[in-house]
Enzyme design. Structure first.
Site, PDB file in Angstrom:
ATOM      1  N   SER A  37      35.649  31.903  44.845  1.00  0.00           N
ATOM      2  CA  SER A  37      34.360  31.351  45.279  1.00  0.00           C
ATOM      3  C   SER A  37      33.900  30.236  44.328  1.00  0.00           C
ATOM      4  CB  SER A  37      33.301  32.450  45.415  1.00  0.00           C
ATOM      5  OG  SER A  37      32.929  32.941  44.154  1.00  0.00           O
ATOM      6  N   ASN A  38      34.232  30.348  43.050  1.00  0.00           N
ATOM      7  CA  ASN A  38      33.888  29.253  42.138  1.00  0.00           C
ATOM      8  C   ASN A  38      34.713  28.011  42.447  1.00  0.00           C
ATOM      9  OD1 ASN A  38      31.812  29.931  39.988  1.00  0.00           O
ATOM     10  ND2 ASN A  38      33.062  31.790  40.003  1.00  0.00           N
ATOM     11  N   ILE A  87      44.857  33.138  27.819  1.00  0.00           N
ATOM     12  CA  ILE A  87      45.748  31.993  27.639  1.00  0.00           C
ATOM     13  C   ILE A  87      46.136  31.859  26.166  1.00  0.00           C
ATOM     14  CG2 ILE A  87      44.812  30.849  29.688  1.00  0.00           C
ATOM     15  CD1 ILE A  87      43.421  28.899  27.857  1.00  0.00           C
ATOM     16  N   ASN A 108      35.597  27.916  30.801  1.00  0.00           N
ATOM     17  CA  ASN A 108      35.684  29.191  31.523  1.00  0.00           C
ATOM     18  C   ASN A 108      34.291  29.590  31.989  1.00  0.00           C
ATOM     19  OD1 ASN A 108      36.857  31.765  32.340  1.00  0.00           O
ATOM     20  ND2 ASN A 108      35.850  32.670  30.560  1.00  0.00           N
ATOM     21  N   HIS A 133      32.014  32.977  32.846  1.00  0.00           N
ATOM     22  CA  HIS A 133      32.003  34.430  32.618  1.00  0.00           C
ATOM     23  C   HIS A 133      30.695  35.011  33.156  1.00  0.00           C
ATOM     24  CE1 HIS A 133      33.062  38.190  30.684  1.00  0.00           C
ATOM     25  NE2 HIS A 133      31.783  38.274  30.328  1.00  0.00           N
TER      26      HIS A 133
HETATM   27  C1  GRF Z   1      33.526  35.344  38.538  1.00  0.00           C
HETATM   28  O1  GRF Z   1      32.542  36.337  38.442  1.00  0.00           O
HETATM   29  C2  GRF Z   1      33.777  34.717  37.203  1.00  0.00           C
HETATM   30  O2  GRF Z   1      32.634  34.631  36.393  1.00  0.00           O
HETATM   31  C3  GRF Z   1      34.766  35.648  36.573  1.00  0.00           C
HETATM   32  O3  GRF Z   1      35.612  36.034  37.639  1.00  0.00           O
HETATM   33  C4  GRF Z   1      34.893  35.929  38.863  1.00  0.00           C
HETATM   34  C5  GRF Z   1      35.685  35.031  39.758  1.00  0.00           C
HETATM   35  O4  GRF Z   1      35.118  34.936  41.043  1.00  0.00           O
HETATM   36  N1  GRF Z   1      35.471  35.040  35.465  1.00  0.00           N
HETATM   37  P1  GRF Z   1      35.688  33.896  42.087  1.00  0.00           P
HETATM   38  O5  GRF Z   1      37.202  34.154  42.174  1.00  0.00           O
HETATM   39  O6  GRF Z   1      35.393  32.526  41.599  1.00  0.00           O
HETATM   40  O7  GRF Z   1      35.008  34.215  43.370  1.00  0.00           O
END
Ligand code: GRF
Length: 223
Positions: A17-18, A97, A111, A113
């Site tokens: 989703s990101n 990594i 990153n 988080h």
């Molecule tokens: C997100 O909550 C991000 O902060 C964490 O992993 C999740 C990834 O979500 N590192 P998506 O795959 O981007 O939906």
């Protein structure tokens, strides 16, 4: 002065989703970047599917085919370089990594988080916040160094933890903010504004580019 779009390499293991938020922000020209390649350690990841649908180069790299984590990361670096990547985004990338990647892209890896670091690093950050009884949680975009979730912080967004929250409801509230601050952090880098001073990141400001480094919506007494 118009710069060519910054080329992003997105490493993602899962839902993506990101990644979607980044692609949308690039296409809407909210950020001056384009996704050059998406790399996943998992074959069946929604992130890879999404990249394929969007006609973005997508590569599955199977860690089992490499003897060491360093060799795996060296192969990733080759792919990133072949795609002329300027900036690497870890967007739900579930592997630690190594210095091979960090050294090749020094201060060019970020990153996202799902907690207000340094609270609740590692896995299941939303569950950790709930179990701890935190009233406020959120998300953090930070530079990646050899430590886990401890690199210098670029942006954070805060959200309330509600009494009736489950891991799922808290995750969804945080995710909404993730989708805002990750593109925002990328744009800071596009504009070459973050300056790392020890642990602190100063976001240089000119009169035409301001932008929030702390986002704190919805937090008031009585929520
Ligand atoms: C997100 O909550 C991000 O902060 C964490 O992993 C999740 C990834 O979500 N590192 P998506 O795959 O981007 O939906």
């Amino acid at each position: 002065m118009n710069r060519p779009p910054m080329r992003l390499g997105v490493l993602a293991s899962g839902r993506g989703s990101n990644l979607r938020a980044i692609i949308q922000a690039c296409r809407a020209e909210v950020i001056g970047a384009e996704v050059a390649v998406v790399i996943s350690d998992r074959l069946h990841s929604e992130a890879l599917e999404q990249a394929k649908r969007q006609k973005i180069a997508s590569i599955h790299m199977d860690p089992k085919k490499y003897e060491t984590r360093e060799e795996y990361d060296s192969a990733i670096v080759r792919q990133l370089q072949d795609h002329h990547v300027d900036l690497v985004i870890l967007a739900g990338y579930m592997r630690l990594i190594t210095s091979r990647l960090i050294g090749a892209y020094k201060n060019r890896i970020i990153n996202i988080h799902p907690s207000l670091l340094p609270a609740f690093p590692g896995l299941h950050a939303q569950r950790q916040a709930l179990e701890w009884g935190a009233r406020i949680s959120g998300c953090t975009v930070h530079f990646v160094d050899e430590t886990m979730d401890q690199g210098p912080i670029i942006i954070q967004a805060a959200v309330p933890v509600m009494d009736g929250d489950t891991e799922g409801t808290l995750e969804a509230r945080i995710l909404e903010e993730e989708h805002r601050i990750l593109p925002q952090a990328i744009q800071f880098l596009v504009e070459n504004r973050p300056e790392i001073m020890g642990r602190r990141v100063v976001i240089k400001t000119t009169k035409d580019n301001v932008g929030s480094k702390l986002i704190s919506p919805m937090i008031e007494i009585g929520l």
